[in-house]
Motif scaffolding. Structure first.
Motif: not given
Length: 67
Positions: A21, A25, A31-32, A34-36, A38-39
């Motif tokens: 991620a 980044w 960005a979606r 990357v956040w997924l 990390l989630l």
């Protein structure tokens, strides 16, 4: 394959997701994604903690599963 092996692989996968991620980044990726990533890493880490953190009796669920 023992549960210890599975938990070790999950920890390595969570670390790889965080590193991936960060790399995505820095390259200016979506960005979606990357956040997924990390989630998902947080969910995996949470599952590992559920299995390894001892309860009020002092025994972790991972140790109860083994004979």
């Amino acid at each position: 394959m023992t549960l210890d092996t599975v938990l070790s692989i999950l920890v390595l996968a969570a670390i790889a997701l965080v590193i991936g991620a960060i790399a995505l980044w820095r390259r200016g990726g979506q960005a979606r994604q990357v956040w997924l990533m990390l989630l998902l890493a947080a969910i995996v880490a949470g599952n590992v903690l559920i299995w390894t953190v001892p309860d009020s009796t002092g025994k972790a669920p991972v140790s109860r599963d083994q004979p």
